[in-house]
Design a protein around this motif. Sequence first.
Motif, PDB file in Angstrom:
ATOM      1  N   PHE A   1      35.988   9.306  58.971  1.00  0.00           N
ATOM      2  CA  PHE A   1      37.172   8.533  58.621  1.00  0.00           C
ATOM      3  C   PHE A   1      37.457   8.714  57.134  1.00  0.00           C
ATOM      4  O   PHE A   1      36.627   8.380  56.278  1.00  0.00           O
ATOM      5  CB  PHE A   1      36.965   7.060  58.967  1.00  0.00           C
ATOM      6  CG  PHE A   1      36.662   6.849  60.416  1.00  0.00           C
ATOM      7  CD1 PHE A   1      37.672   6.825  61.359  1.00  0.00           C
ATOM      8  CD2 PHE A   1      35.347   6.711  60.867  1.00  0.00           C
ATOM      9  CE1 PHE A   1      37.401   6.655  62.712  1.00  0.00           C
ATOM     10  CE2 PHE A   1      35.053   6.549  62.205  1.00  0.00           C
ATOM     11  CZ  PHE A   1      36.084   6.521  63.136  1.00  0.00           C
ATOM     12  N   LEU A   2      38.613   9.273  56.835  1.00  0.00           N
ATOM     13  CA  LEU A   2      38.997   9.572  55.458  1.00  0.00           C
ATOM     14  C   LEU A   2      39.708   8.363  54.870  1.00  0.00           C
ATOM     15  O   LEU A   2      40.890   8.124  55.138  1.00  0.00           O
ATOM     16  CB  LEU A   2      39.896  10.814  55.429  1.00  0.00           C
ATOM     17  CG  LEU A   2      39.243  12.086  55.995  1.00  0.00           C
ATOM     18  CD1 LEU A   2      40.268  13.216  56.115  1.00  0.00           C
ATOM     19  CD2 LEU A   2      38.059  12.518  55.141  1.00  0.00           C
ATOM     20  N   ALA A   3      38.979   7.594  54.072  1.00  0.00           N
ATOM     21  CA  ALA A   3      39.499   6.329  53.542  1.00  0.00           C
ATOM     22  C   ALA A   3      39.336   6.248  52.027  1.00  0.00           C
ATOM     23  O   ALA A   3      39.156   5.165  51.476  1.00  0.00           O
ATOM     24  CB  ALA A   3      38.800   5.148  54.214  1.00  0.00           C
ATOM     25  N   GLY A   4      39.425   7.396  51.354  1.00  0.00           N
ATOM     26  CA  GLY A   4      39.214   7.407  49.914  1.00  0.00           C
ATOM     27  C   GLY A   4      40.471   7.517  49.085  1.00  0.00           C
ATOM     28  O   GLY A   4      40.397   7.547  47.849  1.00  0.00           O
ATOM     29  N   GLY A   5      41.638   7.567  49.733  1.00  0.00           N
ATOM     30  CA  GLY A   5      42.892   7.733  48.998  1.00  0.00           C
ATOM     31  C   GLY A   5      43.308   6.480  48.248  1.00  0.00           C
ATOM     32  O   GLY A   5      42.864   5.367  48.559  1.00  0.00           O
ATOM     33  N   ASP A   6      44.197   6.664  47.276  1.00  0.00           N
ATOM     34  CA  ASP A   6      44.642   5.541  46.440  1.00  0.00           C
ATOM     35  C   ASP A   6      45.854   4.814  47.011  1.00  0.00           C
ATOM     36  O   ASP A   6      46.147   3.696  46.610  1.00  0.00           O
ATOM     37  CB  ASP A   6      44.971   6.053  45.030  1.00  0.00           C
ATOM     38  CG  ASP A   6      43.741   6.624  44.340  1.00  0.00           C
ATOM     39  OD1 ASP A   6      42.663   6.008  44.447  1.00  0.00           O
ATOM     40  OD2 ASP A   6      43.849   7.694  43.718  1.00  0.00           O
ATOM     41  N   GLY A   7      46.582   5.437  47.930  1.00  0.00           N
ATOM     42  CA  GLY A   7      47.692   4.766  48.602  1.00  0.00           C
ATOM     43  C   GLY A   7      48.811   4.311  47.695  1.00  0.00           C
ATOM     44  O   GLY A   7      49.428   3.270  47.923  1.00  0.00           O
ATOM     45  N   THR A   8      49.124   5.101  46.685  1.00  0.00           N
ATOM     46  CA  THR A   8      50.106   4.663  45.692  1.00  0.00           C
ATOM     47  C   THR A   8      51.516   4.567  46.243  1.00  0.00           C
ATOM     48  O   THR A   8      52.291   3.710  45.809  1.00  0.00           O
ATOM     49  CB  THR A   8      50.095   5.617  44.485  1.00  0.00           C
ATOM     50  OG1 THR A   8      50.285   6.974  44.948  1.00  0.00           O
ATOM     51  CG2 THR A   8      48.765   5.542  43.746  1.00  0.00           C
ATOM     52  N   ARG A   9      51.866   5.417  47.206  1.00  0.00           N
ATOM     53  CA  ARG A   9      53.244   5.407  47.710  1.00  0.00           C
ATOM     54  C   ARG A   9      53.574   4.122  48.474  1.00  0.00           C
ATOM     55  O   ARG A   9      54.741   3.763  48.617  1.00  0.00           O
ATOM     56  CB  ARG A   9      53.490   6.618  48.609  1.00  0.00           C
ATOM     57  CG  ARG A   9      53.545   7.944  47.869  1.00  0.00           C
ATOM     58  CD  ARG A   9      54.000   9.050  48.791  1.00  0.00           C
ATOM     59  NE  ARG A   9      53.107   9.209  49.926  1.00  0.00           N
ATOM     60  CZ  ARG A   9      53.419   9.891  51.034  1.00  0.00           C
ATOM     61  NH1 ARG A   9      54.618  10.442  51.155  1.00  0.00           N
ATOM     62  NH2 ARG A   9      52.552  10.009  52.008  1.00  0.00           N
TER      63      ARG A   9
ATOM     64  N   ARG B   1      45.149  -3.252  46.648  1.00  0.00           N
ATOM     65  CA  ARG B   1      44.261  -2.508  47.532  1.00  0.00           C
ATOM     66  C   ARG B   1      45.001  -1.335  48.176  1.00  0.00           C
ATOM     67  O   ARG B   1      46.189  -1.445  48.510  1.00  0.00           O
ATOM     68  CB  ARG B   1      43.664  -3.407  48.606  1.00  0.00           C
ATOM     69  CG  ARG B   1      44.628  -3.894  49.674  1.00  0.00           C
ATOM     70  CD  ARG B   1      43.934  -4.863  50.619  1.00  0.00           C
ATOM     71  NE  ARG B   1      43.404  -6.000  49.882  1.00  0.00           N
ATOM     72  CZ  ARG B   1      42.263  -6.614  50.206  1.00  0.00           C
ATOM     73  NH1 ARG B   1      41.553  -6.202  51.253  1.00  0.00           N
ATOM     74  NH2 ARG B   1      41.837  -7.638  49.493  1.00  0.00           N
ATOM     75  N   PRO B   2      44.329  -0.198  48.373  1.00  0.00           N
ATOM     76  CA  PRO B   2      44.936   0.911  49.109  1.00  0.00           C
ATOM     77  C   PRO B   2      45.256   0.510  50.539  1.00  0.00           C
ATOM     78  O   PRO B   2      44.622  -0.377  51.114  1.00  0.00           O
ATOM     79  CB  PRO B   2      43.859   2.000  49.050  1.00  0.00           C
ATOM     80  CG  PRO B   2      43.024   1.653  47.872  1.00  0.00           C
ATOM     81  CD  PRO B   2      43.011   0.149  47.821  1.00  0.00           C
ATOM     82  N   LYS B   3      46.221   1.184  51.127  1.00  0.00           N
ATOM     83  CA  LYS B   3      46.743   0.774  52.422  1.00  0.00           C
ATOM     84  C   LYS B   3      45.697   0.782  53.531  1.00  0.00           C
ATOM     85  O   LYS B   3      45.773  -0.021  54.468  1.00  0.00           O
ATOM     86  CB  LYS B   3      47.917   1.670  52.822  1.00  0.00           C
ATOM     87  CG  LYS B   3      47.607   3.154  52.808  1.00  0.00           C
ATOM     88  CD  LYS B   3      48.873   3.984  53.013  1.00  0.00           C
ATOM     89  CE  LYS B   3      48.602   5.459  52.789  1.00  0.00           C
ATOM     90  NZ  LYS B   3      49.824   6.273  52.955  1.00  0.00           N
ATOM     91  N   GLN B   4      44.681   1.666  53.450  1.00  0.00           N
ATOM     92  CA  GLN B   4      43.682   1.725  54.522  1.00  0.00           C
ATOM     93  C   GLN B   4      42.857   0.456  54.634  1.00  0.00           C
ATOM     94  O   GLN B   4      42.254   0.198  55.674  1.00  0.00           O
ATOM     95  CB  GLN B   4      42.766   2.943  54.331  1.00  0.00           C
ATOM     96  CG  GLN B   4      41.964   2.979  53.061  1.00  0.00           C
ATOM     97  CD  GLN B   4      42.676   3.711  51.938  1.00  0.00           C
ATOM     98  OE1 GLN B   4      43.892   3.791  51.917  1.00  0.00           O
ATOM     99  NE2 GLN B   4      41.904   4.273  51.023  1.00  0.00           N
ATOM    100  N   PHE B   5      42.835  -0.352  53.590  1.00  0.00           N
ATOM    101  CA  PHE B   5      42.095  -1.620  53.613  1.00  0.00           C
ATOM    102  C   PHE B   5      43.030  -2.813  53.765  1.00  0.00           C
ATOM    103  O   PHE B   5      42.616  -3.956  53.549  1.00  0.00           O
ATOM    104  CB  PHE B   5      41.269  -1.763  52.336  1.00  0.00           C
ATOM    105  CG  PHE B   5      40.398  -0.572  52.035  1.00  0.00           C
ATOM    106  CD1 PHE B   5      39.448  -0.147  52.951  1.00  0.00           C
ATOM    107  CD2 PHE B   5      40.548   0.141  50.862  1.00  0.00           C
ATOM    108  CE1 PHE B   5      38.656   0.960  52.696  1.00  0.00           C
ATOM    109  CE2 PHE B   5      39.764   1.252  50.597  1.00  0.00           C
ATOM    110  CZ  PHE B   5      38.809   1.660  51.508  1.00  0.00           C
ATOM    111  N   CYS B   6      44.250  -2.544  54.165  1.00  0.00           N
ATOM    112  CA  CYS B   6      45.275  -3.589  54.273  1.00  0.00           C
ATOM    113  C   CYS B   6      45.570  -3.893  55.742  1.00  0.00           C
ATOM    114  O   CYS B   6      45.575  -2.995  56.587  1.00  0.00           O
ATOM    115  CB  CYS B   6      46.546  -3.106  53.568  1.00  0.00           C
ATOM    116  SG  CYS B   6      47.726  -4.397  53.219  1.00  0.00           S
TER     117      CYS B   6
END
Length: 303
Positions: free
Chosen positions: A10-18, A31-36
């Motif tokens: 599971f690739l969950a290291g992105g910053d999710g800025t967009r 928080r980045p979107k994957q943790f939302c």
Amino acid sequence: MDSRHRWAVFLAGGDGTRLRSLTLRIAGDLRPKQFCRVFGEQSLLSETRARVKPLFDRDREIIMVSQCHEQFYREELAHTGGSRVIAQPLNRGTAIAMAMALLETSRADRDAVVAFFPCDHFYSNSHAFRLALERGLDSVERYPESIVLLGAESRHPEVEYGWIEPESDLPSDSDAAVRVKRFWEKPSLNQARTLLDRRCLWNEFVCIGRASAFLDLLRTRIPGIVRSLKRGFATEDWETAYGVIPAVDFSREILTPESHRLLVVRDRDSGWTDLGTPERVVEALTQNRVRPAWFAGAVECAS
């Protein structure tokens, strides 16, 4: 395929800025979107894990995160049921996270077959997605030297997605894997229109293959970086390893020039959507009649 050799990453290291403007509204922090919790009571990461759970053993899961996000995933990943959490010192892009996971799976299981899952996507039909995923896993058995991609049916000339051009027309009555003629990462609008007319597929970034095949692909394109990461494994000096390597995008820098190694399995019924922008999130919620509390409140305020 023996499930003992199936690994989910599971690739969950992105910053999710967009998506930051929207996740700030939902969670009240950066928080980045994957943790939302975008769609309900679970984060996108937890929803992704639950979606593929029937096909993978918990002790054959790897969750790739970044150390700088620890405050957002600490509680959620405190009890992972045997899954391994790898916290990267820095976010160096998808290819580096994948290489790290592949080195770990290869060390644990020399016969590992690895499936990579982004944690910021939506599927309206999880059962249909798992059927497509199983076809991808089966295809790896038949084509052990290839990398298998899942391709969603394209619906419009999207310029923010990767596109998969099959080598031959996809029969409407067949779900077999076919060779990829070319991989297009974020084409121009005119090119996207042409690809849509050709009935090409959207790349879901669900990639499946033997760990050895993935590593061979990476050694072809970024051999020095793979060597640096292997030294990091040997010394456990991740700060140094990550400090000297550049960010590498897997789609643009690995898949695009190596399309001759790819196969694609069509995913026709899962209702896949990339959640890269607030507009796509709203569209997914609206089309699927999902109204989490934050969304209902936003609509009421807007009206």
